[in-house]
Design a protein around this motif. Structure first.
Motif, short mmCIF file in Angstrom:
data_model
loop_
_atom_site.label_atom_id
_atom_site.label_comp_id
_atom_site.label_asym_id
_atom_site.label_seq_id
_atom_site.Cartn_x
_atom_site.Cartn_y
_atom_site.Cartn_z
N GLN A 19 29.39 71.73 50.84
CA GLN A 19 28.42 70.73 51.32
C GLN A 19 27.18 71.47 51.81
O GLN A 19 27.28 72.41 52.60
CB GLN A 19 29.02 69.90 52.45
CG GLN A 19 30.15 69.03 51.96
CD GLN A 19 30.62 68.06 53.03
OE1 GLN A 19 29.95 67.82 54.02
NE2 GLN A 19 31.79 67.49 52.82
N VAL A 20 26.03 71.05 51.31
CA VAL A 20 24.75 71.64 51.71
C VAL A 20 24.09 70.71 52.72
O VAL A 20 24.02 69.50 52.50
CB VAL A 20 23.83 71.86 50.49
CG1 VAL A 20 22.47 72.39 50.92
CG2 VAL A 20 24.50 72.83 49.50
N LEU A 21 23.64 71.29 53.83
CA LEU A 21 23.00 70.51 54.90
C LEU A 21 21.60 71.04 55.18
O LEU A 21 21.36 72.24 55.12
CB LEU A 21 23.83 70.58 56.18
CG LEU A 21 25.23 69.97 56.11
CD1 LEU A 21 26.01 70.31 57.37
CD2 LEU A 21 25.14 68.47 55.95
N ARG A 22 20.73 70.11 55.52
CA ARG A 22 19.35 70.46 55.91
C ARG A 22 19.10 69.90 57.30
O ARG A 22 19.34 68.72 57.56
CB ARG A 22 18.37 69.83 54.92
CG ARG A 22 16.94 70.02 55.31
CD ARG A 22 16.04 69.28 54.34
NE ARG A 22 14.66 69.38 54.75
CZ ARG A 22 13.74 68.50 54.45
NH1 ARG A 22 14.07 67.44 53.72
NH2 ARG A 22 12.51 68.66 54.85
N TYR A 23 18.66 70.76 58.19
CA TYR A 23 18.33 70.37 59.56
C TYR A 23 16.83 70.57 59.76
O TYR A 23 16.31 71.67 59.58
CB TYR A 23 19.07 71.24 60.57
CG TYR A 23 20.57 71.12 60.54
CD1 TYR A 23 21.23 70.28 61.43
CD2 TYR A 23 21.33 71.87 59.66
CE1 TYR A 23 22.61 70.18 61.43
CE2 TYR A 23 22.72 71.78 59.65
CZ TYR A 23 23.35 70.93 60.53
OH TYR A 23 24.72 70.84 60.53
N GLU A 24 16.16 69.49 60.18
CA GLU A 24 14.75 69.57 60.50
C GLU A 24 14.58 69.73 62.00
O GLU A 24 15.56 69.74 62.75
CB GLU A 24 14.03 68.31 60.01
CG GLU A 24 14.07 68.17 58.49
CD GLU A 24 13.42 66.89 58.02
OE1 GLU A 24 13.64 65.83 58.64
OE2 GLU A 24 12.69 66.95 57.02
N HIS A 25 13.34 69.83 62.45
CA HIS A 25 13.04 70.02 63.87
C HIS A 25 13.83 69.02 64.74
O HIS A 25 13.82 67.82 64.49
CB HIS A 25 11.54 69.85 64.13
CG HIS A 25 11.17 70.06 65.57
ND1 HIS A 25 11.12 69.04 66.48
CD2 HIS A 25 10.90 71.20 66.25
CE1 HIS A 25 10.80 69.52 67.66
NE2 HIS A 25 10.66 70.83 67.55
N GLY A 26 14.54 69.55 65.74
CA GLY A 26 15.29 68.72 66.69
C GLY A 26 16.67 68.31 66.22
O GLY A 26 17.47 67.82 67.02
N GLN A 27 16.99 68.50 64.95
CA GLN A 27 18.30 68.08 64.46
C GLN A 27 19.35 69.12 64.84
O GLN A 27 19.09 70.32 64.89
CB GLN A 27 18.28 67.86 62.96
CG GLN A 27 17.46 66.63 62.58
CD GLN A 27 17.52 66.35 61.10
OE1 GLN A 27 17.50 67.25 60.26
NE2 GLN A 27 17.58 65.06 60.77
N LYS A 28 20.57 68.63 65.10
CA LYS A 28 21.67 69.48 65.57
C LYS A 28 22.99 68.87 65.12
O LYS A 28 23.01 67.79 64.53
CB LYS A 28 21.63 69.57 67.09
CG LYS A 28 21.86 68.21 67.76
CD LYS A 28 21.77 68.27 69.27
CE LYS A 28 21.91 66.89 69.85
NZ LYS A 28 23.08 66.70 70.61
N TYR A 29 24.06 69.56 65.42
CA TYR A 29 25.40 69.03 65.18
C TYR A 29 26.18 69.22 66.49
O TYR A 29 26.30 70.34 66.98
CB TYR A 29 26.10 69.77 64.03
CG TYR A 29 27.10 68.90 63.31
CD1 TYR A 29 28.33 68.61 63.89
CD2 TYR A 29 26.83 68.37 62.06
CE1 TYR A 29 29.24 67.80 63.25
CE2 TYR A 29 27.76 67.57 61.41
CZ TYR A 29 28.96 67.30 62.02
OH TYR A 29 29.87 66.51 61.37
N ASP A 30 26.66 68.13 67.06
CA ASP A 30 27.35 68.18 68.36
C ASP A 30 28.64 68.98 68.28
O ASP A 30 29.23 69.14 67.19
CB ASP A 30 27.65 66.75 68.84
CG ASP A 30 26.40 66.01 69.28
OD1 ASP A 30 25.44 66.67 69.73
OD2 ASP A 30 26.38 64.77 69.17
N ALA A 122 29.30 74.17 67.49
CA ALA A 122 28.19 73.22 67.37
C ALA A 122 27.04 73.90 66.66
O ALA A 122 26.94 75.12 66.64
CB ALA A 122 27.75 72.74 68.75
N GLY A 123 26.16 73.08 66.11
CA GLY A 123 24.91 73.56 65.54
C GLY A 123 23.81 73.23 66.53
O GLY A 123 23.55 72.06 66.81
N CYS A 124 23.19 74.26 67.09
CA CYS A 124 22.12 74.05 68.07
C CYS A 124 20.90 73.41 67.41
O CYS A 124 20.67 73.58 66.21
CB CYS A 124 21.72 75.38 68.70
SG CYS A 124 23.00 76.11 69.74
N PRO A 125 20.09 72.68 68.18
CA PRO A 125 18.90 72.04 67.61
C PRO A 125 17.92 73.07 67.03
O PRO A 125 17.75 74.15 67.58
CB PRO A 125 18.26 71.33 68.81
CG PRO A 125 19.32 71.22 69.83
CD PRO A 125 20.25 72.37 69.60
#
Length: 193
Positions: A19-30, A122-125
């Motif tokens: 699975q490929v994920l893209r995180y933009e500014h402010g996005q995170k994973y709890d 977790a994935g930090c913002p």
């Protein structure tokens, strides 16, 4: 997370698709675990035993993967990362900065096949830039196995006989023996069929 040697077979059929994920500014994973507590997901290949997190981009600031419950042993410590180089989120545990081409491998189960609560992560913002990552999860058993085919009395893990000899049939019955709705992985070695 304790450092230990885990001998297991990470078979291709036990893996989910990447699975490929893209995180933009402010996005995170709890904070979350990669093992399961519900019977539906456990039925689809069992717990996720291993996670491979591949970083596809550098992130200017933030976006770290943090393990808030993990403890780092002093004998394995590297030179400390400059605190200015980590986000506030990453300072709350052991953290890995995303760097293009790096991969992080961690296990969600202990060697006795029970969930490892120190694998909470977790994935930090993302503070500056963009984060792209690819994740591959490996399960204890074949992913999306056909449960309707049941009824066979087999062990689904090569370590079942050894685990049974160590008393895991009674110490860890959910995994080893299972239930009528969700058969265990070591039914033959536990002599329940």
């Amino acid at each position: 997370m304790k450092y230990s040697v885990i001998i297991c077979y990470l078979l291709p059929e036990n893996g989910e698709d990447i699975q490929v994920l893209r995180y933009e500014h402010g996005q995170k994973y709890d904070p979350h675990y990669d093992y399961f507590v519900d019977k539906v997901n456990i039925a689809r290949g069992g717990h996720r035993v291993a996670t491979v997190l591949m970083y596809l981009t550098d992130v200017a600031k933030g976006g770290e993967t943090v393990f808030p419950s993990a403890e780092q042993e002093t004998s394995h410590r590297k030179a400390p990362v400059e605190n200015d180089d980590l986000s506030e989120c990453a300072k709350k545990g052991i953290a890995v900065k995303p760097r293009r081409g790096d991969a992080l491998l961690f296990f969600s189960l202990l060697p006795n096949a029970t969930p490892d609560t120190s694998s909470l992560h977790a994935g930090c913002p993302v503070i500056e830039g963009e984060k792209w990552s690819a994740t591959k999860w490996i399960h204890v058993d074949s992913f999306d196995k056909n449960l309707a085919a049941g009824g066979n009395c087999t062990d689904l893990n090569g370590s079942c006989e050894r685990w049974a000899a160590l008393g895991e049939c009674t110490k860890n019955p959910e995994y080893m023996v299972g239930s009528p709705e969700l058969p265990g992985y070591c039914r033959r070695s536990c002599k329940v069929c």
